[in-house]
Design a protein around this motif. Structure first.
Motif, PDB file in Angstrom:
ATOM      1  N   ILE A   3       0.716  -1.151  -0.144  1.00 20.00           N
ATOM      2  CA  ILE A   3       0.125   0.095   0.215  1.00 20.00           C
ATOM      3  C   ILE A   3       0.980   1.336  -0.085  1.00 20.00           C
ATOM      4  O   ILE A   3       0.267   2.445  -0.072  1.00 20.00           O
ATOM      5  CB  ILE A   3      -1.034  -0.025   1.075  1.00 20.00           C
ATOM      6  CG1 ILE A   3      -0.214  -0.049   2.462  1.00 20.00           C
ATOM      7  CG2 ILE A   3      -1.885  -1.063   1.046  1.00 20.00           C
ATOM      8  CD1 ILE A   3      -1.128   0.552   3.591  1.00 20.00           C
TER       9      ILE A   3
ATOM     10  N   ASP B 209       1.451  -3.952   4.794  1.00 21.21           N
ATOM     11  CA  ASP B 209       0.327  -4.765   4.748  1.00 21.21           C
ATOM     12  C   ASP B 209       0.362  -5.983   5.692  1.00 21.21           C
ATOM     13  O   ASP B 209      -0.774  -6.287   6.433  1.00 21.21           O
ATOM     14  CB  ASP B 209       0.043  -5.699   3.354  1.00 21.21           C
ATOM     15  CG  ASP B 209      -0.155  -4.683   2.199  1.00 21.21           C
ATOM     16  OD1 ASP B 209       0.927  -3.713   2.113  1.00 21.21           O
ATOM     17  OD2 ASP B 209      -1.062  -4.682   1.547  1.00 21.21           O
TER      18      ASP B 209
ATOM     19  N   ASN C 139       0.002  -7.665   8.930  1.00 16.95           N
ATOM     20  CA  ASN C 139      -0.292  -6.997  10.569  1.00 16.95           C
ATOM     21  C   ASN C 139       0.666  -6.986  11.531  1.00 16.95           C
ATOM     22  O   ASN C 139       0.890  -6.056  12.379  1.00 16.95           O
ATOM     23  CB  ASN C 139      -1.505  -7.551  10.702  1.00 16.95           C
ATOM     24  CG  ASN C 139      -2.682  -6.594  10.790  1.00 16.95           C
ATOM     25  OD1 ASN C 139      -2.650  -5.719  10.456  1.00 16.95           O
ATOM     26  ND2 ASN C 139      -3.935  -7.489  10.833  1.00 16.95           N
TER      27      ASN C 139
ATOM     28  N   ARG D 247       3.365  -4.561  10.946  1.00 20.77           N
ATOM     29  CA  ARG D 247       2.630  -3.019  11.031  1.00 20.77           C
ATOM     30  C   ARG D 247       2.625  -2.890  12.500  1.00 20.77           C
ATOM     31  O   ARG D 247       2.933  -1.825  13.029  1.00 20.77           O
ATOM     32  CB  ARG D 247       1.150  -3.326  10.305  1.00 20.77           C
ATOM     33  CG  ARG D 247       0.672  -1.981  10.429  1.00 20.77           C
ATOM     34  CD  ARG D 247      -0.834  -2.224   9.260  1.00 20.77           C
ATOM     35  NE  ARG D 247      -1.797  -0.964   9.356  1.00 20.77           N
ATOM     36  CZ  ARG D 247      -1.484  -0.337   8.366  1.00 20.77           C
ATOM     37  NH1 ARG D 247      -0.443  -0.273   7.265  1.00 20.77           N
ATOM     38  NH2 ARG D 247      -2.247   0.942   8.318  1.00 20.77           N
TER      39      ARG D 247
ATOM     40  N   ASN E 248      -4.615   5.240   9.835  1.00 17.73           N
ATOM     41  CA  ASN E 248      -5.575   4.294   8.994  1.00 17.73           C
ATOM     42  C   ASN E 248      -5.439   4.831   7.332  1.00 17.73           C
ATOM     43  O   ASN E 248      -4.801   5.695   7.185  1.00 17.73           O
ATOM     44  CB  ASN E 248      -7.096   4.666   9.026  1.00 17.73           C
ATOM     45  CG  ASN E 248      -7.366   4.087  10.487  1.00 17.73           C
ATOM     46  OD1 ASN E 248      -7.489   2.903  10.894  1.00 17.73           O
ATOM     47  ND2 ASN E 248      -7.667   5.001  11.514  1.00 17.73           N
TER      48      ASN E 248
ATOM     49  N   CYS F 240      -5.932   0.646  10.460  1.00 19.50           N
ATOM     50  CA  CYS F 240      -6.746  -0.166   9.587  1.00 19.50           C
ATOM     51  C   CYS F 240      -6.373   0.070   8.028  1.00 19.50           C
ATOM     52  O   CYS F 240      -5.606   1.198   7.815  1.00 19.50           O
ATOM     53  CB  CYS F 240      -8.113  -0.005   9.595  1.00 19.50           C
ATOM     54  SG  CYS F 240      -8.709  -0.410  11.287  1.00 19.50           S
ATOM     55  N   ILE F 241      -6.354  -1.018   7.447  1.00 14.78           N
ATOM     56  CA  ILE F 241      -6.147  -0.649   5.651  1.00 14.78           C
ATOM     57  C   ILE F 241      -7.775  -0.963   5.232  1.00 14.78           C
ATOM     58  O   ILE F 241      -8.427  -1.977   5.235  1.00 14.78           O
ATOM     59  CB  ILE F 241      -5.464  -1.871   5.155  1.00 14.78           C
ATOM     60  CG1 ILE F 241      -3.878  -1.510   5.875  1.00 14.78           C
ATOM     61  CG2 ILE F 241      -5.268  -1.701   3.695  1.00 14.78           C
ATOM     62  CD1 ILE F 241      -2.953  -2.546   5.545  1.00 14.78           C
TER      63      ILE F 241
ATOM     64  N   ASN G   9      -9.651  -0.745   1.761  1.00 15.68           N
ATOM     65  CA  ASN G   9      -9.354  -0.584   0.407  1.00 15.68           C
ATOM     66  C   ASN G   9     -10.438   0.139  -0.699  1.00 15.68           C
ATOM     67  O   ASN G   9     -11.507   0.429  -0.052  1.00 15.68           O
ATOM     68  CB  ASN G   9      -8.818  -2.016  -0.310  1.00 15.68           C
ATOM     69  CG  ASN G   9      -7.466  -2.181   0.059  1.00 15.68           C
ATOM     70  OD1 ASN G   9      -6.516  -1.683  -0.107  1.00 15.68           O
ATOM     71  ND2 ASN G   9      -7.520  -3.250   0.916  1.00 15.68           N
TER      72      ASN G   9
ATOM     73  N   GLN H  73      -8.492  -5.283   7.967  1.00 16.08           N
ATOM     74  CA  GLN H  73      -8.036  -5.048   6.915  1.00 16.08           C
ATOM     75  C   GLN H  73      -9.329  -5.270   5.841  1.00 16.08           C
ATOM     76  O   GLN H  73      -9.899  -6.380   6.089  1.00 16.08           O
ATOM     77  CB  GLN H  73      -6.861  -5.716   6.163  1.00 16.08           C
ATOM     78  CG  GLN H  73      -5.594  -5.261   6.813  1.00 16.08           C
ATOM     79  CD  GLN H  73      -4.470  -6.130   6.044  1.00 16.08           C
ATOM     80  OE1 GLN H  73      -4.595  -6.122   4.734  1.00 16.08           O
ATOM     81  NE2 GLN H  73      -3.410  -6.633   6.738  1.00 16.08           N
TER      82      GLN H  73
ATOM     83  N   PHE I  47      -9.394  -9.835   8.553  1.00 10.91           N
ATOM     84  CA  PHE I  47      -9.149  -9.591   7.336  1.00 10.91           C
ATOM     85  C   PHE I  47     -10.451 -10.022   6.736  1.00 10.91           C
ATOM     86  O   PHE I  47     -10.954 -11.007   6.640  1.00 10.91           O
ATOM     87  CB  PHE I  47      -8.098 -10.645   7.032  1.00 10.91           C
ATOM     88  CG  PHE I  47      -7.578 -10.465   5.495  1.00 10.91           C
ATOM     89  CD1 PHE I  47      -6.709  -9.374   4.908  1.00 10.91           C
ATOM     90  CD2 PHE I  47      -8.432 -11.330   4.701  1.00 10.91           C
ATOM     91  CE1 PHE I  47      -6.381  -9.290   3.608  1.00 10.91           C
ATOM     92  CE2 PHE I  47      -7.980 -11.113   3.197  1.00 10.91           C
ATOM     93  CZ  PHE I  47      -7.176 -10.091   2.712  1.00 10.91           C
TER      94      PHE I  47
END
Length: 212
Positions: free
Chosen positions: A13, A72, A74, A77, A112, A130-131, A133, A149, A167
């Motif tokens: 990302i 990406d 976790n 991250r 985020n 958080c991701i 999309n 995510q 996820f």
């Protein structure tokens, strides 16, 4: 935002995060990535400077620069967020695309990634890191925990609860009122009509647990 941003991570990302900051006229100072083969390269003329744990670059965070974690995975991250919290006493900033809609009374945490055309409804709550999309919908009254995510085009209907670390694959539909447990995984395109237990993996229409 007056300060430029250092993006931790240069894959996944990271490139769309750069585009998000560009879309909001925020200057990105550079990327930091653990892959030494990337050091010295550029993404859209923005340099990959070095390692995320390099104190020479990290000392800029909080004073001259903000930070955003574009990773990406976790666990990694979480490691980088903790490092920024402990070493620099800062929280990563949000990367929110200018075409995303976040209701005026929704609540959103720190760090985020919110990509283009995301829609967050009235009274919704989104945690931190958080991701989310492109094109995902988090409808009114829903609650999203930390480090969740959501794939492109996924839909969390009203009053859904998604717990920490879950996820949600692309195109998933979560029907109103259900709970997705901590660290659960939902395969792309699934329709989820009942609660998903923590750490469970489900897939299909209707979604069912995948036996390991």
């Amino acid at each position: 935002m007056e300060k430029p941003v250092i993006i931790l991570g240069a894959k996944g990302i990271a490139h769309p995060a750069l585009e998000i900051f560009n879309s909001n006229k925020v200057v990105v100072y550079g990327f930091l990535d653990e892959d030494e083969k990337l050091h010295g390269q550029e993404i859209n003329v923005v340099p990959i400077l070095g390692n995320p744990e390099d104190e020479g670059f990290l000392k800029l965070v909080g004073k001259k620069c903000e930070a955003f974690v574009a990773v990406d995975d976790n666990k990694y991250r979480q490691f980088l967020v903790k490092m920024l919290n402990d070493n620099r006493k800062v929280q990563p900033i949000n990367a929110i695309h200018h075409t995303a809609y976040i209701s005026t009374d929704a609540t959103i945490g720190h760090g985020n990634f919110v990509n283009a055309k995301v829609n967050v409804g009235a009274g919704a709550t989104i945690g931190s890191h958080c991701i989310i999309n492109s094109g995902a919908i988090i409808d009114h009254g829903s609650k999203v925990g930390d480090f969740v995510q959501l794939g492109a085009g996924s839909i969390a209907n009203s009053n859904v609860t998604i717990e920490e670390g879950a996820f949600i694959g692309s195109g998933v539909i979560l029907v109103s009122g259900i709970t997705v447990g901590k660290n659960a995984r939902i395969g792309a395109g699934s329709v989820v009509i009942s609660d998903v237990k923590a750490n469970d993996t489900v897939f299909g229409n209707p979604a069912a647990s995948i036996k390991k």
